[in-house]
Design a protein around this motif. Structure first.
Motif, PDB file in Angstrom:
ATOM      1  N   LEU A  76       4.760  21.573   1.270  1.00  0.00           N
ATOM      2  CA  LEU A  76       4.056  20.392   0.763  1.00  0.00           C
ATOM      3  C   LEU A  76       3.916  19.316   1.828  1.00  0.00           C
ATOM      4  CD1 LEU A  76       5.614  19.914  -2.808  1.00  0.00           C
ATOM      5  CD2 LEU A  76       3.365  20.817  -2.230  1.00  0.00           C
ATOM      6  N   GLY A  77       4.966  19.128   2.609  1.00  0.00           N
ATOM      7  CA  GLY A  77       4.987  18.043   3.574  1.00  0.00           C
ATOM      8  C   GLY A  77       3.868  18.084   4.587  1.00  0.00           C
ATOM      9  N   ARG A  78       3.474  19.271   5.009  1.00  0.00           N
ATOM     10  CA  ARG A  78       2.408  19.385   6.010  1.00  0.00           C
ATOM     11  C   ARG A  78       1.071  18.854   5.498  1.00  0.00           C
ATOM     12  NH1 ARG A  78       4.168  18.720  10.762  1.00  0.00           N
ATOM     13  NH2 ARG A  78       5.688  20.280  11.445  1.00  0.00           N
ATOM     14  N   TRP A  79       0.906  18.770   4.184  1.00  0.00           N
ATOM     15  CA  TRP A  79      -0.334  18.218   3.645  1.00  0.00           C
ATOM     16  C   TRP A  79      -0.390  16.709   3.817  1.00  0.00           C
ATOM     17  CZ3 TRP A  79      -4.553  20.952   2.027  1.00  0.00           C
ATOM     18  CH2 TRP A  79      -4.385  22.346   1.978  1.00  0.00           C
ATOM     19  N   GLY A  80       0.769  16.090   4.042  1.00  0.00           N
ATOM     20  CA  GLY A  80       0.762  14.679   4.416  1.00  0.00           C
ATOM     21  C   GLY A  80       0.144  14.492   5.786  1.00  0.00           C
ATOM     22  N   SER A 133       0.847  -1.191   0.000  1.00  0.00           N
ATOM     23  CA  SER A 133       0.000   0.000   0.000  1.00  0.00           C
ATOM     24  C   SER A 133       0.881   1.238   0.000  1.00  0.00           C
ATOM     25  CB  SER A 133      -0.907   0.019   1.240  1.00  0.00           C
ATOM     26  OG  SER A 133      -1.799  -1.071   1.233  1.00  0.00           O
ATOM     27  N   VAL A 134       0.769   2.037  -1.045  1.00  0.00           N
ATOM     28  CA  VAL A 134       1.519   3.286  -1.140  1.00  0.00           C
ATOM     29  C   VAL A 134       0.617   4.406  -0.643  1.00  0.00           C
ATOM     30  CG1 VAL A 134       2.746   4.896  -2.638  1.00  0.00           C
ATOM     31  CG2 VAL A 134       2.842   2.418  -3.095  1.00  0.00           C
ATOM     32  N   LYS A 135       1.029   5.055   0.434  1.00  0.00           N
ATOM     33  CA  LYS A 135       0.170   6.052   1.064  1.00  0.00           C
ATOM     34  C   LYS A 135       0.456   7.456   0.540  1.00  0.00           C
ATOM     35  CE  LYS A 135      -0.477   3.300   5.240  1.00  0.00           C
ATOM     36  NZ  LYS A 135      -0.393   3.247   6.710  1.00  0.00           N
ATOM     37  N   TRP A 136      -0.561   8.298   0.653  1.00  0.00           N
ATOM     38  CA  TRP A 136      -0.435   9.670   0.183  1.00  0.00           C
ATOM     39  C   TRP A 136       0.681  10.408   0.902  1.00  0.00           C
ATOM     40  CZ3 TRP A 136      -1.814  11.317  -4.215  1.00  0.00           C
ATOM     41  CH2 TRP A 136      -2.979  10.861  -4.834  1.00  0.00           C
ATOM     42  N   TYR A 137       0.905  10.069   2.174  1.00  0.00           N
ATOM     43  CA  TYR A 137       1.974  10.722   2.924  1.00  0.00           C
ATOM     44  C   TYR A 137       3.311  10.489   2.239  1.00  0.00           C
ATOM     45  CZ  TYR A 137       4.761  12.299   6.903  1.00  0.00           C
ATOM     46  OH  TYR A 137       5.640  12.976   7.695  1.00  0.00           O
ATOM     47  N   GLY A 138       3.575   9.242   1.844  1.00  0.00           N
ATOM     48  CA  GLY A 138       4.824   8.925   1.174  1.00  0.00           C
ATOM     49  C   GLY A 138       4.931   9.581  -0.187  1.00  0.00           C
ATOM     50  N   VAL A 139       3.827   9.580  -0.944  1.00  0.00           N
ATOM     51  CA  VAL A 139       3.812  10.242  -2.256  1.00  0.00           C
ATOM     52  C   VAL A 139       4.100  11.731  -2.089  1.00  0.00           C
ATOM     53  CG1 VAL A 139       2.355  10.865  -4.226  1.00  0.00           C
ATOM     54  CG2 VAL A 139       2.232   8.555  -3.259  1.00  0.00           C
ATOM     55  N   ASN A 140       3.458  12.316  -1.088  1.00  0.00           N
ATOM     56  CA  ASN A 140       3.639  13.736  -0.813  1.00  0.00           C
ATOM     57  C   ASN A 140       5.093  14.061  -0.488  1.00  0.00           C
ATOM     58  OD1 ASN A 140       3.727  15.990   1.432  1.00  0.00           O
ATOM     59  ND2 ASN A 140       1.890  16.396   0.247  1.00  0.00           N
ATOM     60  N   MET A 141       5.702  13.236   0.374  1.00  0.00           N
ATOM     61  CA  MET A 141       7.089  13.476   0.757  1.00  0.00           C
ATOM     62  C   MET A 141       8.039  13.283  -0.422  1.00  0.00           C
ATOM     63  SD  MET A 141       6.917  14.584   3.742  1.00  0.00           S
ATOM     64  CE  MET A 141       8.698  14.713   3.949  1.00  0.00           C
ATOM     65  N   PHE A 160       7.368  13.848  -3.622  1.00  0.00           N
ATOM     66  CA  PHE A 160       7.269  15.051  -4.447  1.00  0.00           C
ATOM     67  C   PHE A 160       7.987  16.230  -3.786  1.00  0.00           C
ATOM     68  CE2 PHE A 160       3.691  13.079  -6.822  1.00  0.00           C
ATOM     69  CZ  PHE A 160       4.123  13.384  -8.106  1.00  0.00           C
ATOM     70  N   ALA A 161       7.868  16.333  -2.457  1.00  0.00           N
ATOM     71  CA  ALA A 161       8.523  17.425  -1.734  1.00  0.00           C
ATOM     72  C   ALA A 161      10.036  17.346  -1.890  1.00  0.00           C
ATOM     73  CB  ALA A 161       8.135  17.374  -0.259  1.00  0.00           C
ATOM     74  N   ILE A 162      10.594  16.140  -1.784  1.00  0.00           N
ATOM     75  CA  ILE A 162      12.041  15.952  -1.928  1.00  0.00           C
ATOM     76  C   ILE A 162      12.492  16.263  -3.351  1.00  0.00           C
ATOM     77  CG2 ILE A 162      13.882  14.213  -1.917  1.00  0.00           C
ATOM     78  CD1 ILE A 162      12.331  12.877   0.434  1.00  0.00           C
ATOM     79  N   LEU A 163      11.714  15.816  -4.336  1.00  0.00           N
ATOM     80  CA  LEU A 163      12.058  16.088  -5.731  1.00  0.00           C
ATOM     81  C   LEU A 163      12.008  17.588  -6.024  1.00  0.00           C
ATOM     82  CD1 LEU A 163      10.174  13.183  -7.561  1.00  0.00           C
ATOM     83  CD2 LEU A 163      12.648  13.440  -7.279  1.00  0.00           C
ATOM     84  N   LEU A 164      11.001  18.262  -5.475  1.00  0.00           N
ATOM     85  CA  LEU A 164      10.893  19.709  -5.677  1.00  0.00           C
ATOM     86  C   LEU A 164      12.085  20.429  -5.069  1.00  0.00           C
ATOM     87  CD1 LEU A 164       9.402  22.286  -6.511  1.00  0.00           C
ATOM     88  CD2 LEU A 164       8.132  22.151  -4.347  1.00  0.00           C
ATOM     89  N   ALA A 165      12.450  20.063  -3.844  1.00  0.00           N
ATOM     90  CA  ALA A 165      13.588  20.695  -3.174  1.00  0.00           C
ATOM     91  C   ALA A 165      14.878  20.471  -3.958  1.00  0.00           C
ATOM     92  CB  ALA A 165      13.727  20.151  -1.754  1.00  0.00           C
ATOM     93  N   THR A 166      15.039  19.258  -4.490  1.00  0.00           N
ATOM     94  CA  THR A 166      16.245  18.938  -5.260  1.00  0.00           C
ATOM     95  C   THR A 166      16.294  19.740  -6.552  1.00  0.00           C
ATOM     96  OG1 THR A 166      16.201  16.685  -4.356  1.00  0.00           O
ATOM     97  CG2 THR A 166      17.575  17.070  -6.293  1.00  0.00           C
ATOM     98  N   TRP A 167      15.167  19.801  -7.248  1.00  0.00           N
ATOM     99  CA  TRP A 167      15.103  20.571  -8.498  1.00  0.00           C
ATOM    100  C   TRP A 167      15.416  22.037  -8.255  1.00  0.00           C
ATOM    101  CZ3 TRP A 167      11.787  24.615  -9.843  1.00  0.00           C
ATOM    102  CH2 TRP A 167      11.885  25.046 -11.171  1.00  0.00           C
ATOM    103  N   MET A 168      14.860  22.602  -7.192  1.00  0.00           N
ATOM    104  CA  MET A 168      15.118  24.008  -6.879  1.00  0.00           C
ATOM    105  C   MET A 168      16.586  24.242  -6.585  1.00  0.00           C
ATOM    106  SD  MET A 168      11.758  24.966  -4.566  1.00  0.00           S
ATOM    107  CE  MET A 168      12.350  26.637  -4.199  1.00  0.00           C
ATOM    108  N   ALA A 169      17.207  23.322  -5.842  1.00  0.00           N
ATOM    109  CA  ALA A 169      18.623  23.473  -5.493  1.00  0.00           C
ATOM    110  C   ALA A 169      19.510  23.366  -6.734  1.00  0.00           C
ATOM    111  CB  ALA A 169      19.020  22.425  -4.460  1.00  0.00           C
ATOM    112  N   ILE A 170      19.221  22.405  -7.598  1.00  0.00           N
ATOM    113  CA  ILE A 170      20.024  22.232  -8.810  1.00  0.00           C
ATOM    114  C   ILE A 170      19.906  23.452  -9.712  1.00  0.00           C
ATOM    115  CG2 ILE A 170      20.175  20.917 -10.966  1.00  0.00           C
ATOM    116  CD1 ILE A 170      19.482  18.412  -9.357  1.00  0.00           C
TER     117      ILE A 170
END
Length: 278
Positions: A132-136, A16-24, A26-36
């Motif tokens: 984004l993370g707080r929406w998890g 079971s893939v939970k929305w919390y994990g999906v949310n996190m 996406f949050a990590i990918l967004l942070a990485t993209w912004m940093a790069i």
């Protein structure tokens, strides 16, 4: 039906893939993209941020768990088997931030990268990830505030799906996840709109602005939450740490301006691109 949003986003076989994990994720990918994206403008290559991510994310979660366990030790000392049971919940963002900072300092030392500039580049992405993370927490119906009334929530002009998700066990609760997410979004917009202005930020000051902003936000939001980690049974740990971080960042800002006199943030790393560390 009180639980409006199913915590499970989708199934892969028995997993079971939970929305919390999906949310996190996406949050990590967004942070990485912004940093790069920002790093390219400051002469830091993308590989450095990807390599840093591979260390920072897992160790950040370890730090978040250790922090939580320390301040809930009376329970975990009696239930040691639950210490590693992170899937049952129990992480603290301040612990993750502290662990992430330690990882970054060591990483920058090993790679011979400017630590304060790296912090400046990464900080807005971390802030976006927190937004984004707080929406998890919202989906999980956790990290909420004290009980309140339907009329109060309606007075905030919230969408109905938020109001309904805040009804837990027949009682409405303060949406503290939303307070923190919205205030961090405001801080993110301010930082992003100011960081490229000439002769405004010295290196390290973008990150210190983030720290001070988040410390203030967390101090006041924590006062409304009902699940705070406590010190000596009376002091909210996150509020105490917020005070320390705010004044610590302010003191460091003043010290670096008066004594260290660092380069301007827009000056970048000064490294040749691409560069060698041999």
């Amino acid at each position: 039906m009180e639980l409006v949003i199913n915590r499970v986003a989708f199934q892969i076989g028995n997993l079971s893939v939970k929305w919390y994990g999906v949310n996190m994720a996406f949050a990590i990918l967004l942070a990485t993209w912004m940093a790069i994206n920002e790093g390219k403008k400051r002469q830091i290559i993308a590989d450095d941020f990807i390599d840093l991510l591979l260390w920072m994310v897992p160790l950040g979660y370890v730090g978040a768990r250790i922090y939580y366990v320390i301040f809930e030790w009376p329970y975990y000392s009696q239930n040691p088997g639950q210490i590693i049971a992170i899937w049952n919940g129990g992480i603290a963002i301040y612990g993750g931030l502290i662990a992430g900072l330690l990882v970054l300092v060591v990483f920058c030392y090993k790679r011979m990268l400017p630590t304060f500039l790296m912090l400046d580049i990464i900080a807005p992405g971390v802030m976006a990830a927190q937004v984004l993370g707080r929406w998890g927490n919202f989906v999980n119906q956790e990290a909420h505030g004290a009980a309140t009334s339907l009329s109060f929530l309606q007075s905030l002009h919230l969408p109905d799906f938020i109001i309904q998700q805040m009804k837990i066990g027949g009682t409405y609760y303060q949406p503290t996840f939303l307070y923190e997410s919205a205030l961090n979004l405001l801080g993110l917009i301010i930082i992003l709109s100011l960081r490229h202005r000439q002769h405004l930020f010295k290196q390290g000051e973008v990150a210190m602005t983030y720290v001070m902003w988040y410390a203030v936000v967390r101090f006041f939001v924590e006062g409304v939450r009902t699940d705070s980690l406590m010190l000596f049974g009376t002091i909210r740990v996150s509020q105490a740490l917020s005070v320390v971080l705010f004044f610590g960042a302010l003191a460091l800002w003043i010290y670096r301006r008066k004594v260290v006199k660092p380069k301007w943030y827009l000056d970048g790393s000064g490294l040749k691109y691409p560069y060698s560390r041999d």
